[in-house]
Every structure is written in C-alpha cells, then in structure tokens.
Design an enzyme around this catalytic site. Sequence first.
Site, short mmCIF file in Angstrom:
data_model
loop_
_atom_site.label_atom_id
_atom_site.label_comp_id
_atom_site.label_asym_id
_atom_site.label_seq_id
_atom_site.Cartn_x
_atom_site.Cartn_y
_atom_site.Cartn_z
N HIS A 10 -13.49 -0.24 1.06
CA HIS A 10 -12.84 -1.53 1.33
C HIS A 10 -13.71 -2.63 0.75
O HIS A 10 -14.94 -2.57 0.83
CB HIS A 10 -12.62 -1.74 2.82
CG HIS A 10 -11.94 -3.04 3.15
ND1 HIS A 10 -10.73 -3.38 2.60
CD2 HIS A 10 -12.31 -4.08 3.94
CE1 HIS A 10 -10.37 -4.57 3.06
NE2 HIS A 10 -11.32 -5.02 3.86
N CYS A 13 -7.15 -4.47 -1.53
CA CYS A 13 -8.36 -5.14 -1.07
C CYS A 13 -9.23 -5.68 -2.21
O CYS A 13 -9.74 -6.81 -2.12
CB CYS A 13 -9.17 -4.22 -0.16
SG CYS A 13 -9.94 -2.80 -0.97
N TRP A 35 0.81 -1.21 0.00
CA TRP A 35 0.00 0.00 0.00
C TRP A 35 0.85 1.27 0.00
O TRP A 35 0.34 2.34 0.26
CB TRP A 35 -0.93 0.01 1.22
CG TRP A 35 -2.08 -0.94 1.13
CD1 TRP A 35 -3.34 -0.65 0.66
CD2 TRP A 35 -2.10 -2.32 1.47
NE1 TRP A 35 -4.13 -1.77 0.70
CE2 TRP A 35 -3.40 -2.81 1.19
CE3 TRP A 35 -1.15 -3.21 1.98
CZ2 TRP A 35 -3.77 -4.13 1.41
CZ3 TRP A 35 -1.52 -4.52 2.20
CH2 TRP A 35 -2.81 -4.97 1.92
#
Length: 652
Positions: free
Chosen positions: A283, A225, A189
């Site tokens: 998410h 995700c 990330w």
Amino acid sequence: MASFSSARLQWSHLEGPATRQRSHRHHLTMAEELVLERCDLELEANGRDHHTADLCREKLVVRRGQAFRLTLHFEGRNYEASVDRLTFSVTTGDAVYLDSDEERHEYILTQHGFIYQGSAKFIKNIPWNFGQFEDGILDICLTLLDMNPKFLRDAGRDCSRRSSPVYVGRVVSGMVNCNDDQGVLLGRWDNNYGDGISPMFWIGSVDILRRWKSSGCQRVKYGQCWVFAAVACTVLRCLGIPTRVVTNYNSAHDQNSNLLIEYFRNEFGEIQGDKSEMIWNFHCWVESWMSRPDLQPGYEGWQALDPTPQEKSEGTYCCGPVPVRAIKEGDLSTKYDAPFVFAEVNADVVDWIRQDDGSMHKSINHSLVVGLKISTKSVGRDERQDITHTYKYPEGSPEEREAFKRANHLNKLTEKEDTGMAMRIRVSQSMSMGSDFDVFAYITNNTSEEHTCRLLLCARTVSYNGILGPECGTKDLLNLSLAPFSEKSIPLRILYEKYCDCLTESNLIKVRGLLTEPAVNSYLLAERDIYLENPEIKIRILGEPKQKRKLVAEVSLRNPLTTPLSDCIFTVEGAGLTEEQKVVEIPDPVEAGEDAKRPLEQAKERPCPLTRSQTMHRPQEPLGRPRAGTGLGPRSTAPALRKLQEPMSCHL
C-alpha cells in the site's frame, strides 16, 4: 536557503512585470512627494533564484523565507535615502523548511522518481513522472484547492488557513480522491476498467491532472493507491511542501481499530465471509515534511498522508497528516488518524479454521508479518531506501514492547505459540512472465516425535489488495509422514497455461500451504505472494544528444511468450521532453522471441532529466476466441503482458 511552503497564501503571486502589487500582505509606504510609477518584479532573476521559472512564466512565484528582488520606478525623480523613507514588509514562515539542500532538491524540485510495488520478497520499482513544473500544473493545483468543500463553504476562512501545511496537506489528501467532492481520481479495484483507464497504465501525474481540469473538474477513471499517492506528491511538491511516496509491504486495512485482522477459513484454508479487513500486498501513501505547532515538541518532520479513500476522518475520506514519530512510539492519541496508520504497519493477523461441525480452531501462521520493507526513493540516487525503522522499533526490542503497551496492542504482547513444527513457502530462482516454475512447501519437524499430517498446497492469482482470483495449481497429500527432527521440501509446479488467462495486472500469485494434524487438531498455515517479472523495456539514444536539438531514441521490448503479441502500443511521457503523452502503435504482430521496436522523437527542444516508456499489449488470440480491449481487460481470456515501464535518463 529557500524555505519551501504551500498554497496560495504562502507564496506571493504578483502580476507583472510592470504592475502594482496585489498581495494584501505587502505594504509600501512612501514620502508624500515620491510617487511610484511602476514596479518591475524581476521575473527572470527571481524565477531562477527561487527555482520557480518553470511553474509560471507570466507571474512572480517566490518561496517564503528566501530573499527576492524588486525594482521600483518613481515619477519625476529618483529615490533619495537622506530624504525619502520606504517600508516594504513581508510576513513569512518556515513551517516546511528542510536543512539539507540535497533533500530540498529531491523532495521539491525533482520531477521524476520511483514508486515501489511487487512483494516484500520481490520489490519492483515503477518509474513515475511527477511533472510538477509542467505547463499549467501550478494553476491546476490552485484550482484543486479552490474546489475543496471547505473553500466552497467559506472561501475567506479556507484561504486564511492555507498558511498551514497541516491544513493544506489534509485538503489535498481529501481532494485527490473524489469520494466526497469534485476530486481528481475515482478508485476502482474490481479489474473492470473498460469505461476508463486501468490504474496500471498511468505513468505520470500530469496527464491525470490535465484530464481533470480540461473536463471541468470531473473525476478521472481510475486510480489505486500508488496513483492516488503519486498525484498527491505532485500537488504537494508543486505547492512547495517537501513530499515523497512511501510503500508499505503487507499493509493492514483495519476498519474497527482493534489492531487485529482476523481471517475465517474453511478446512481447506480458503477465506470465508467478510473480506473488508484485508492485508494488502503493498500500500502506498505519501510523507510530507512540516512542523507541527499543534502537537507536542518532537513531532515535527515527516508526516504520513494517505489520499486513497479507505476510511473517513472527521467525516471526509482523507487520512493524516500524522507524525511518523508518533506511529513509532505508539502514541495513538495524536492527530490525525494515528490508530489507522499504526494498524497499517503493526496489526496482528489471526487465522481461524472452521470445521464441518462448526467448531473453530486457531491456526499458527508465522509467515505473515504486517509492515515490512517500508520503502521510498533515495535522495539523489535511483535506489530504494528502507525507512521501516522510522515507523517501527526492532522486532522484540524493549522499545517495541513499550510502544505496543502505549498503543494497548495486547495481541502483540502475547507470547506466540510454538509447537515445534514450522512451514514456509520457498520459490525457484526464475519466475518471469510466460514461464513455468516450481514453488516449495518447506516443512521442519523440530520435535522428537513423528507426525502424520495432511498437506494442502494451493496457488491462486491475486490482486495487490489481497483479492483472490482462480486457482492455477493445487496439491493434496493426505498422509505426509514427518520423522523426528527432519525437514521436507514438497514441490508444486505452476504452469503458464494455468495462470495466463487469470493473472491480474498486479502480476501476483499467492501460494498457500495448510498443514493439518487431525489427531491433535493442529493447524499450521504458510503463505507467500509471488511476483512474475515482466521483460525489460530497453531504451537506446540514437546519435549524440545535444542541447537545443531534438532527441531521437529507440524503444524496444522482446516478446517472452510462445505466442505472438498484437495491438502493441508504446506510451511515452517525460517532464520537459514531451508536451503530452505520446502514443506509438506497433502495426504488425510481434512474434514469439522477437523484438517490438520504435523510434521516438523528443517533442520539446529544452533540457530534461527523464523520459519514460510504457507498453500495453495483448497476445494474438486464436480464431474464435473473444478479443480483449487493447491494454485493458485484466480478466481477458488471453494471456497478457499488460504494462511495462523503464526509465530513460537524458541529461543534455
């Protein structure tokens, strides 16, 4: 109707077409003088009836709960019903049975779909090729089960438990990430993807799973995700478990299970200190349909599973399955990981402002609500379905209050303070990549008194998981006078030249307004995430599409920037249309306002529901400026249109 199930022990795998049965659950008893010569597994007919022909052409794959046919050939004489007795017993179940034929088709058989990104105010659909029937995917999914640590420790026990979709779902949730094992994807990330592939550049699961298998089950770099969720969806659908990808907007990551996300900010509203607990812009996880014989009645149906490695569950980076109904009811004692999922959609947010003298003051922030616009693809349509109501009761309802009491969510049960002052961030109509645009702090004074305040407006680039980048616009008004019962709209201009070099692949800018009234130590905070829309990829069929003929299409994209784009690449992938991802380079720079065009030829000559296209490119930099890698480098010094996707329907 078919009952769809999962895992090796739930499907019969019989080597055929003229060999003996290998499944230990199938027993054939015959009269002594009747000798079985061979068994024809009727591969073509069974594969057609069970919708498994594309999974495997050399083995029989049948779905439990649905009849299938075998033809037995005996030596010497035929079977005589008056003399001979045959017994063929099969043990099946219906732990993942869906009543609706349309839902079974959508959540088991459909190989393409959409994943929702963007922001709660601007929802963006991203097409995805799940490809669960593509060549080799079934074997890869079975290999994934055989690589899980529980199988490696005790293969017999692991295989015997694969009849439970709860068990299989939990294994898949852990194996899609590689934090504990030889799982499929490595998460990252930090926007540094030079030694792998940016998560934003994947357009389907097939390439990821094939890379994992061909590398000897070595982790594939990189996932975030929606990639974890999409790969899990492919694996679970391939194994026969009805599954869909779900997106939650303003999703909380609560590490300590107190259902509270606390931000500590300086006097300018900037977040300080520990940032491990965050509100993600969105998410993604998956829901799978199954019974829950291990739980109380009423908790069957959709179960949340989250393969993104966030927190450990019983010592492993996995999450779920937990009944969506239990989340709605606030029943946090339910297996598995109910407190974590409940917090993702219900956590409260508290902002604290730290002054120079160290004192802390609570800020009012009504602009951030956790758990909004929970989305999945509609059944049979390319439209978004809002399923927020399956996770949460209506805000302020008695049922919501009871759920919060049951979850001991004390902060949500406290009455919110109302000072009579309100602020929210508004946006202009057009916010596309490469444009300048205005945002507005809209302030309302609903009191009978005049207030003199300081307004700080700040815009910063942001990743979808809440990590902030550099500033791209600021305004500081020291003495803002607000008359009684009045409204004011304060503009902030955001320029392309300010955000172009620091925009991440998420295409998001966070605008924050902090209104302070020093005389009474009052703080009012408002935030909004802005999604900058990419230009549309257009796909045009050339000629008349006909079955068993190669299809030719033209893919094009218009450069919306004021500078040329160079090193452009179209990447094409489609279930049934392409053997593998096809990459087409654009050799010449694409000038400002011009179109990048390329014809694309179908690789397979068989029917297919969908193909899709992605483009990765960067603008042409001036001489002397460092050049970023093609399609990579979200922190490139050049402005970037890094990833665009558009579905292409092709029904032959």
